[in-house]
Scaffold this motif. Structure first.
Motif, mmCIF file in Angstrom:
data_model
loop_
_atom_site.group_PDB
_atom_site.id
_atom_site.type_symbol
_atom_site.label_atom_id
_atom_site.label_comp_id
_atom_site.label_asym_id
_atom_site.label_seq_id
_atom_site.Cartn_x
_atom_site.Cartn_y
_atom_site.Cartn_z
ATOM 1 N N ASP A 46 73.152 45.812 27.234
ATOM 2 C CA ASP A 46 72.866 47.235 27.074
ATOM 3 C C ASP A 46 72.215 47.788 28.333
ATOM 4 O O ASP A 46 72.032 48.982 28.472
ATOM 5 N N ILE A 47 71.838 46.906 29.229
ATOM 6 C CA ILE A 47 71.293 47.342 30.519
ATOM 7 C C ILE A 47 72.390 48.063 31.295
ATOM 8 O O ILE A 47 73.541 47.651 31.284
ATOM 9 N N GLN A 48 72.005 49.109 31.967
ATOM 10 C CA GLN A 48 72.928 49.772 32.884
ATOM 11 C C GLN A 48 72.656 49.228 34.278
ATOM 12 O O GLN A 48 71.594 49.451 34.849
ATOM 13 N N PRO A 425 73.075 54.376 46.217
ATOM 14 C CA PRO A 425 71.960 53.809 45.448
ATOM 15 C C PRO A 425 71.873 54.420 44.053
ATOM 16 O O PRO A 425 72.065 55.614 43.865
ATOM 17 N N ARG A 426 71.614 53.550 43.077
ATOM 18 C CA ARG A 426 71.451 53.899 41.669
ATOM 19 C C ARG A 426 72.746 54.370 41.015
ATOM 20 O O ARG A 426 72.727 54.951 39.928
ATOM 21 N N THR A 427 73.890 54.104 41.678
ATOM 22 C CA THR A 427 75.171 54.390 41.029
ATOM 23 C C THR A 427 75.407 53.353 39.936
ATOM 24 O O THR A 427 75.383 52.151 40.182
ATOM 25 N N VAL A 428 75.636 53.815 38.710
ATOM 26 C CA VAL A 428 75.818 52.906 37.578
ATOM 27 C C VAL A 428 77.197 52.253 37.661
ATOM 28 O O VAL A 428 78.201 52.914 37.889
ATOM 29 N N GLN A 480 70.635 46.076 40.429
ATOM 30 C CA GLN A 480 69.430 46.048 39.573
ATOM 31 C C GLN A 480 69.687 46.914 38.348
ATOM 32 O O GLN A 480 70.612 47.718 38.316
ATOM 33 N N ASP A 481 68.842 46.741 37.323
ATOM 34 C CA ASP A 481 69.011 47.559 36.132
ATOM 35 C C ASP A 481 68.473 48.957 36.411
ATOM 36 O O ASP A 481 67.579 49.161 37.228
ATOM 37 N N LYS A 482 69.036 49.931 35.685
ATOM 38 C CA LYS A 482 68.630 51.318 35.858
ATOM 39 C C LYS A 482 67.259 51.511 35.233
ATOM 40 O O LYS A 482 67.068 51.289 34.040
ATOM 41 N N MET A 483 66.290 51.923 36.034
ATOM 42 C CA MET A 483 64.926 52.128 35.537
ATOM 43 C C MET A 483 64.756 53.560 35.084
ATOM 44 O O MET A 483 64.973 54.512 35.852
ATOM 45 N N ASN A 484 64.416 53.723 33.839
ATOM 46 C CA ASN A 484 64.258 55.081 33.277
ATOM 47 C C ASN A 484 62.880 55.635 33.578
ATOM 48 O O ASN A 484 61.918 54.900 33.665
#
Length: 484
Positions: A46-48, A425-428, A480-484
């Motif tokens: 479920d991690i993005q 960066p941070r592209t899912v 890395q996983d998406k940090m909310n």
């Protein structure tokens, strides 16, 4: 009426413990609690997953020496080392987290680069010895310096990586440029002092372990006593002391008296993470042997043999080739071990030898392509595998720059791609699907259009966080996983 809140604590039972199981009816609540804890503290599919960085040149024409041959995080995850076919070791260091940007972790930047091995020539056997780095293993940090082992086909080296940010000045018998002064000109006595200087990272070889292997080294593994380590080649496993370079002890020797009777070779070996007397080694026949060094000095007789009977319906000309184990890894807990063969990943319970407790198909759609994979030699590719920090997810590579993750709790899997197309960066990362046969859907890729020259053989998972590193030819991708 005032509401009363009741807090219920659920103790998660460790497998293998002597405690009694939870009472009937508590199963659903226990399962719910486990999932809540699991997703909050160590991942799951479920991690993005997001793109973080890519290292290496973009050129399509890749030099052979630049191809990455091993990837390894150190025990804290602060350092990430890669070795290549040119004999170089590149170490990346994670920067401190930026407190002003709460959604970002520290990036990995080059910390040190050094030439670990050089090409050699064995004149007695008229054999060239490649400089390619086969494995890197970190030692736990005991002081300000870091230590790692690196090996090519024949020689293992212990490297010390240390920092220096001060330099001595004010020698009495030396000038600042290093030239010696005439002692007769010295009229006053000075006390040398340390002056600040730009940070310099030095890599120096502390030990060289050579001339112990007739065949190519495929594995090195550091013991949990942190004093000894093993090295394995095709037919033998040797035990070394980190302080002694001129001798080692042969603990496994499967070489037959007549080489024509040779039926299998050693493909990988690893020490148990907690029990210093226990190690395993895998073979090209798909078997894993667990040995106990307390039983005898020469561990030719195994304590346990892990082997899964072959399904007769899947028997083919390629059965022996694809059953060869390319990697074996103990879980961090030491209860399980994971093996990777050509088509699958298997999880074994050390207490059950007759079959794996879990089997995950990595790219079953290639079973119909084994003939062409044999012709282009891809069937002999050696894929590695790794655990996440909590042993709940396993990861391994595939073709077309795909890599696979399998969630052991939910039994779900995901296919992701390491590509420069998603290099912001941070592209899912979007899950990828391969269409084996029939009508192909819009987001699927046909098995016939997979690029077998693009492959992910080497992967590594940060020991404490959801940060992964995968090597694609000469590029190192960090996600890395998406940090909310």
């Amino acid at each position: 009426m005032q509401k009363k809140w009741v807090v219920v604590f659920v103790r998660v039972l460790v497998q293998g413990s002597n405690e009694s199981p939870p009472p009937a009816g508590a199963g659903m609540f226990l399962k719910f609690s486990l999932r809540s804890v699991f997703y909050g503290a160590g991942g799951g599919n479920d991690i993005q997953w997001c793109f973080s960085q890519v290292k290496g040149a973009v050129d399509d024409d890749v030099a052979e020496a630049d191809i990455i041959s091993t990837v390894e995080f150190n025990h804290s995850g602060e350092l990430l080392a890669t070795g290549d076919k040119g004999g170089r070791v590149v170490i990346f260091q994670q920067e401190q987290e930026n407190k002003t940007q709460s959604h970002s972790r520290g990036e990995y930047n080059v910390y040190s680069t050094f030439q670990s091995h050089e090409p050699e020539f064995d004149y007695l056997k008229s054999l060239e010895i490649e400089e390619k780095i086969n494995k890197i293993r970190w030692l736990p940090q005991k002081n300000a310096a870091q230590f790692l082992l690196s090996t090519n086909d024949k020689t293992i080296k212990l490297w010390k990586i240390s920092e220096r940010d001060k330099r001595p000045e004010g020698y009495n018998l030396k000038e600042e440029d290093g030239r010696y002064r005439d002692p007769t000109t010295v009229t006053t006595l000075r006390v040398p002092v340390f002056r600040p200087m730009d940070l310099m990272v030095e890599a120096s070889p502390r030990r060289i372990f050579a001339n112990a292997h007739t065949y190519h080294i495929n594995s090195i593994s550091i013991n949990s006593d942190y004093e000894t380590y093993l090295s394995a080649d095709d037919l033998r496993i040797n035990l070394w002391h980190l302080e002694i370079t001129d001798r080692s002890f042969n603990i496994v020797d499967i070489k037959p008296a007549n080489m024509e009777e040779l039926t299998e070779v050693i493909t990988a070996a690893e020490f148990h993470p907690n029990s210093c007397n226990t190690f395993v080694y895998s073979s090209s026949k798909g078997t894993i042997r667990l040995c106990d060094m307390r039983a005898s000095a020469l561990c030719d007789r195994h304590s346990k043999l892990f082997e899964e009977p072959e399904d007769p319906s899947n028997r083919s000309f390629f059965s022996e080739i694809i059953s060869s184990i390319s990697d074996v890894k103990f879980s961090h807990s030491g209860r399980y071990m994971m093996t990777r063969d050509y088509l699958s990943v298997k999880i074994w319970d050390l207490n059950m030898e007759n079959r794996p407790v879990e089997t995950y198909q990595v790219h079953e759609y290639l079973r119909s392509k084994l003939c062409s994979l044999y012709e282009n030699d891809c069937i002999f590719d050696k894929f590695e595998c790794c655990w996440n920090g909590s042993d709940s997810i396993v990861m391994t590579g595939s073709y077309n720059n795909f890599f696979r993750m399998f969630d052991r709790n939910t039994k779900r899997d995901i296919t992701l791609e390491a590509s420069r197309e998603n290099n912001k960066p941070r592209t899912v990362l979007k899950p990828r699907k391969v269409c084996a046969s029939g009508k192909r859907k819009k987001d699927e890729i046909s098995v016939d259009s997979l690029d077998f020259n693009k492959k992910i053989l080497h992967t590594a998972w940060h020991p404490k966080e959801n940060i992964i590193a995968v090597a694609t030819t000469n590029n190192l991708y960090i996600f890395q996983d998406k940090m909310n």
